[in-house]
Every structure is written in structure tokens, then in C-alpha cells.
Design a protein around this motif. Structure first.
Motif, PDB file in Angstrom:
ATOM      1  N   ILE A  11       0.737  -1.256  -0.162  1.00  0.00           N
ATOM      2  CA  ILE A  11       0.127   0.069  -0.041  1.00  0.00           C
ATOM      3  C   ILE A  11       0.880   1.101  -0.040  1.00  0.00           C
ATOM      4  CG2 ILE A  11      -1.581   1.241   1.227  1.00  0.00           C
ATOM      5  CD1 ILE A  11      -2.733  -1.607   2.498  1.00  0.00           C
ATOM      6  N   VAL A  12       2.048   1.207   0.840  1.00  0.00           N
ATOM      7  CA  VAL A  12       2.960   2.394   0.921  1.00  0.00           C
ATOM      8  C   VAL A  12       3.243   2.634  -0.722  1.00  0.00           C
ATOM      9  CG1 VAL A  12       5.041   3.164   1.736  1.00  0.00           C
ATOM     10  CG2 VAL A  12       3.332   2.004   3.245  1.00  0.00           C
ATOM     11  N   LEU A  13       3.815   1.658  -1.337  1.00  0.00           N
ATOM     12  CA  LEU A  13       4.340   1.745  -2.604  1.00  0.00           C
ATOM     13  C   LEU A  13       3.269   2.531  -3.399  1.00  0.00           C
ATOM     14  CD1 LEU A  13       6.634  -1.330  -3.483  1.00  0.00           C
ATOM     15  CD2 LEU A  13       7.149   1.037  -3.818  1.00  0.00           C
ATOM     16  N   GLY A  18       1.252   6.948  -6.771  1.00  0.00           N
ATOM     17  CA  GLY A  18       0.154   7.771  -7.071  1.00  0.00           C
ATOM     18  C   GLY A  18      -0.810   6.941  -7.531  1.00  0.00           C
ATOM     19  N   GLU A  19      -0.932   5.401  -7.239  1.00  0.00           N
ATOM     20  CA  GLU A  19      -2.085   4.864  -7.688  1.00  0.00           C
ATOM     21  C   GLU A  19      -3.275   4.813  -6.987  1.00  0.00           C
ATOM     22  OE1 GLU A  19       1.120   1.309  -9.232  1.00  0.00           O
ATOM     23  OE2 GLU A  19      -0.197   0.660  -7.828  1.00  0.00           O
ATOM     24  N   ARG A  43      -9.705   5.329  -4.289  1.00  0.00           N
ATOM     25  CA  ARG A  43      -9.724   4.145  -5.223  1.00  0.00           C
ATOM     26  C   ARG A  43      -8.329   3.643  -5.626  1.00  0.00           C
ATOM     27  NH1 ARG A  43     -14.030   3.996  -3.583  1.00  0.00           N
ATOM     28  NH2 ARG A  43     -16.067   3.665  -4.472  1.00  0.00           N
ATOM     29  N   TRP A  44      -7.948   2.522  -5.643  1.00  0.00           N
ATOM     30  CA  TRP A  44      -6.704   2.132  -5.834  1.00  0.00           C
ATOM     31  C   TRP A  44      -6.484   1.452  -7.164  1.00  0.00           C
ATOM     32  CZ3 TRP A  44      -3.448  -1.886  -2.636  1.00  0.00           C
ATOM     33  CH2 TRP A  44      -2.075  -2.240  -3.392  1.00  0.00           C
ATOM     34  N   LEU A  45      -6.038   2.468  -8.450  1.00  0.00           N
ATOM     35  CA  LEU A  45      -6.149   2.016  -9.679  1.00  0.00           C
ATOM     36  C   LEU A  45      -5.047   1.021  -9.695  1.00  0.00           C
ATOM     37  CD1 LEU A  45      -6.776   5.664 -11.309  1.00  0.00           C
ATOM     38  CD2 LEU A  45      -8.298   3.859 -10.249  1.00  0.00           C
ATOM     39  N   HIS A  46      -5.060  -0.179  -9.601  1.00  0.00           N
ATOM     40  CA  HIS A  46      -3.833  -1.124  -9.382  1.00  0.00           C
ATOM     41  C   HIS A  46      -3.827  -1.505 -10.911  1.00  0.00           C
ATOM     42  CE1 HIS A  46      -2.045  -4.861  -8.652  1.00  0.00           C
ATOM     43  NE2 HIS A  46      -1.807  -4.473  -7.565  1.00  0.00           N
ATOM     44  N   ASP A  69      -0.799   8.894   4.912  1.00  0.00           N
ATOM     45  CA  ASP A  69      -0.265   9.326   3.496  1.00  0.00           C
ATOM     46  C   ASP A  69      -1.494   9.315   2.481  1.00  0.00           C
ATOM     47  OD1 ASP A  69       2.232   9.587   4.405  1.00  0.00           O
ATOM     48  OD2 ASP A  69       2.748   7.412   3.801  1.00  0.00           O
ATOM     49  N   ILE A  70      -2.317   8.174   2.407  1.00  0.00           N
ATOM     50  CA  ILE A  70      -3.627   8.314   1.588  1.00  0.00           C
ATOM     51  C   ILE A  70      -4.310   9.610   1.944  1.00  0.00           C
ATOM     52  CG2 ILE A  70      -5.752   7.154   1.326  1.00  0.00           C
ATOM     53  CD1 ILE A  70      -4.261   4.262   1.956  1.00  0.00           C
ATOM     54  N   ASP A  71      -4.814   9.951   3.131  1.00  0.00           N
ATOM     55  CA  ASP A  71      -5.584  10.918   3.440  1.00  0.00           C
ATOM     56  C   ASP A  71      -4.932  12.274   3.005  1.00  0.00           C
ATOM     57  OD1 ASP A  71      -7.437   9.274   4.762  1.00  0.00           O
ATOM     58  OD2 ASP A  71      -7.038   9.715   6.554  1.00  0.00           O
ATOM     59  N   ARG A  72      -3.341  12.235   3.002  1.00  0.00           N
ATOM     60  CA  ARG A  72      -2.610  13.581   2.781  1.00  0.00           C
ATOM     61  C   ARG A  72      -3.043  13.908   1.380  1.00  0.00           C
ATOM     62  NH1 ARG A  72       1.795  12.412   6.297  1.00  0.00           N
ATOM     63  NH2 ARG A  72       1.811  13.761   8.129  1.00  0.00           N
ATOM     64  N   ARG A  73      -2.718  12.724   0.507  1.00  0.00           N
ATOM     65  CA  ARG A  73      -2.623  12.605  -0.831  1.00  0.00           C
ATOM     66  C   ARG A  73      -4.321  12.748  -1.386  1.00  0.00           C
ATOM     67  NH1 ARG A  73      -0.288  11.389  -5.577  1.00  0.00           N
ATOM     68  NH2 ARG A  73      -1.742  10.582  -6.975  1.00  0.00           N
ATOM     69  N   MET A  74      -5.365  12.107  -0.785  1.00  0.00           N
ATOM     70  CA  MET A  74      -6.788  12.663  -1.151  1.00  0.00           C
ATOM     71  C   MET A  74      -7.127  14.006  -1.143  1.00  0.00           C
ATOM     72  SD  MET A  74      -8.236   9.803  -2.228  1.00  0.00           S
ATOM     73  CE  MET A  74      -9.983  10.052  -1.839  1.00  0.00           C
ATOM     74  N   LEU A  75      -6.638  14.746   0.203  1.00  0.00           N
ATOM     75  CA  LEU A  75      -6.795  15.984   0.279  1.00  0.00           C
ATOM     76  C   LEU A  75      -6.229  16.977  -0.708  1.00  0.00           C
ATOM     77  CD1 LEU A  75      -7.861  18.361   2.159  1.00  0.00           C
ATOM     78  CD2 LEU A  75      -5.401  18.400   3.146  1.00  0.00           C
ATOM     79  N   ALA A  76      -4.926  16.621  -1.012  1.00  0.00           N
ATOM     80  CA  ALA A  76      -4.218  17.694  -2.112  1.00  0.00           C
ATOM     81  C   ALA A  76      -4.900  17.440  -3.319  1.00  0.00           C
ATOM     82  CB  ALA A  76      -2.717  17.106  -2.139  1.00  0.00           C
ATOM     83  N   LEU A  77      -5.149  16.315  -3.631  1.00  0.00           N
ATOM     84  CA  LEU A  77      -5.690  15.978  -5.052  1.00  0.00           C
ATOM     85  C   LEU A  77      -7.226  16.523  -5.170  1.00  0.00           C
ATOM     86  CD1 LEU A  77      -4.360  12.227  -6.040  1.00  0.00           C
ATOM     87  CD2 LEU A  77      -3.879  14.665  -6.865  1.00  0.00           C
TER      88      LEU A  77
END
Ligand code: C2E
Ligand code: CA
Ligand code: CA
Length: 252
Positions: A11-13, A18-19, A43-46, A69-77
Motif C-alpha cells: 500500500i505504501v508503494l 500515485g495509484e 480508489r486504488w487504480l491497480h 499518507d492516503i488521507d494527505r494525498r486525497m486532500l491534495a488531489l
């Protein structure tokens, strides 16, 4: 038994690559049915298996810590998408899910304000949804951070209200502007539970959102209860940012 499909390391990877990225589910005005807001759902675009739902990675991410990290990225995007919508003259409010770990990790207020400012998005357009409010109420300093965000104009929503872990006592400890009635109350037809939640929200002057609205009967119940907004499969499932854009008035 639920199987942990992916490890924390994977998940970290995925976050780094950016998936993991937002889909958006519309929220409609309860009276007009018009889209007024959207909830960002990850959503994880695997690359190998396609679009993965949060059930495949959020529980592991919550216990392992990568949810931060997921929450941070979701906020930014999400803030970036919000800028795009406003450029198209669509004033759409949006909400982002925030885990207890994200609040505990610190820096939420600064991060939120920076993401909004960078994108020229008004704080009033954003609502933070507290997904694990019980755990959150035990995080040191959480009420102060939330109160500060509210003072800046950002909304704070208690998610999954009535699901068992979020109750009235919690609302005394957590500053909020919105209450989301858990979908189980509408689905299992628990009008008493739903009415309780509604009464509380009205007493406290909170915006009331019905989630998981998937039938006209549930929509009618939500209206009777005085919900301001509704969200659910009846209107739309969560969709990709591209598809969401097509649903907005200015693009119709
Ligand atoms: P949630 O925040 O309660 O989000 C609502 C969930 O209900 C979403 O599931 C949505 O797809 C689903 N849903 C919407 N309308 C209906 C309906 O009419 N009927 C039914 N049965 N379901 C409906 P999803 O996207 O699988 O997300 C599950 C949970 O994962 C979310 O529940 C949230 O707690 C968590 N989650 C998702 N993205 C994030 C994130 O970026 N950060 C954090 N911390 N948690 C997230
Ligand atoms: Ca939510
Ligand atoms: Ca919810």
C-alpha cells in the motif's frame, strides 16, 4: 473471515506511485435533486487488477499507518479537482475523509489551509469527514484542531452517525458542523434511530446528510427527517473525476 489482500508495504508503494486517487460521489440538495457537493472516496487504480475499493486496503492502511499518507494525498488531489470545477463556473462543495491517525499525526490545520490556498479554493467549500470519530475523540488536541478548522470556515462532519460508535456524547467532545446519518439506519429501516440522529442535528444546528440513499423510499424518509442533502446509489455511485465533471451543470 476477511482476508488482508495487500500488505502495508504494498500500500505504501502504491501511494508513492500515485495509484491511490479520488473518485467522487455526488451529494444532492434534498429538495431540488441538484448536485451541490461531492465526497472524495479513494480508489486504488491497480496496474494489474484494475480499480480496487477501499475494503481491499483501508483496514490494513488504518492499522499499519499508511492511511495517513492516503488521507494527505486525497486532500491534495481533491483540492486540485475543486479548482478545476470552479474554473468551469461550477460551485461544488467537497468533502474528504480523515482518519483518526491523520489527526494524531499532526499538521492537519496547516496542511488543509495550504492545499486550499495553493489552489485558490475557499475554505467554505471543504468539509472534513471524520471516519473514526470514537478513536478520534481520544486523540490529544483533536477538538482544538477541529475548532480551528471550523473558525477558518472549513466544515467538520461526523461520519457514520448511528453506526454504533458515534453517539450523542461524542458530539459534546468533537466540534462539528455536519452529521452524516449512517446508511444502516436507512437501509435496515430504523426510522427511530434515524429520527434520533435528525433531532440531534437540528437541535445543534448541524447540516444533516443522508448517505447510502438507494431507493425513492429512503429519499422520501430523508426528506421527512429534514435532511439537507442526500448521497447514494439512487443518484450516482462514486465515479472517476472525468465522469464527475460530465455531471456538473456547466458541462451538461
Ligand atoms: P464512507 O466514508 O462511509 O463512504 C461511503 C461508502 O458507502 C462508500 O464506500 C460508497 O461507495 C458507499 N455507498 C455510497 N452510496 C451507497 C449506497 O447507496 N448504498 C450502499 N450500499 N453503499 C453506498 P467505499 O467507497 O467503498 O468506501 C468505504 C469506506 O472506506 C468509506 O466509508 C471510508 O470510511 C473509507 N475511505 C474511503 N476513502 C477513504 C480515504 O481517502 N481516507 C479514509 N481515511 N478513509 C476512506
Ligand atoms: Ca465518509
Ligand atoms: Ca459514512
Amino acid at each position: 473471515l476477511p482476508v488482508a489482500l495487500y500488505t502495508e508495504d504494498e500500500i505504501v508503494l502504491a501511494v508513492r506511485r500515485g495509484e491511490i486517487t479520488p473518485y467522487f460521489q455526488p451529494q444532492v440538495d434534498i429538495d431540488t435533486g441538484e448536485i451541490v457537493a461531492a465526497e472524495a472516496l479513494s480508489r486504488w487504480l491497480h496496474p494489474d487488477v484494475g480499480v480496487l475499493l477501499p475494503a481491499a486496503y483501508v483496514p490494513t492502511a488504518e492499522s499499519g499507518g499508511s492511511i495517513v499518507d492516503i488521507d494527505r494525498r486525497m486532500l491534495a488531489l481533491s483540492c486540485r479537482y475543486a479548482r478545476e470545477w470552479s474554473r468551469r463556473d461550477a460551485t461544488i462543495e467537497f468533502s474528504v475523509n480523515v482518519s483518526a491517525s491523520r489527526v494524531a499525526a499532526g499538521g492537519l490545520e496547516a496542511d488543509v489551509l495550504a492545499c486550499l490556498a495553493i489552489n485558490g479554493v475557499a475554505p467554505e467549500l471543504l468539509t472534513i469527514e471524520l471516519t473514526e470519530s470514537q478513536a478520534l475523540s481520544e486523540v490529544d488536541g483533536a477538538p482544538d484542531v477541529l475548532a480551528a478548522l471550523i473558525a477558518h470556515g472549513v466544515g467538520v462532519s461526523v461520519d457514520d452517525y448511528g453506526a454504533g460508535h458515534a453517539d450523542e456524547a461524542l458530539l459534546d467532545r468533537i466540534p462539528a458542523t455536519e452529521l452524516k446519518i449512517d446508511r444502516s439506519l436507512l437501509e435496515h429501516d430504523d426510522p427511530a434511530g434515524a429520527a434520533d440522529a435528525a433531532r440531534l442535528a437540528h437541535e445543534r444546528g448541524l447540516r444533516l446528510v443522508a448517505e447510502g440513499v438507494s431507493t425513492h423510499e429512503q429519499w422520501a424518509l430523508a426528506r421527512r427527517l429534514g435532511c439537507h442533502r442526500a448521497q447514494g446509489f439512487l443518484f450516482s455511485e462514486p465515479v472517476s473525476p472525468r465522469d464527475f465533471l460530465k455531471m456538473l451543470p456547466s458541462s451538461r
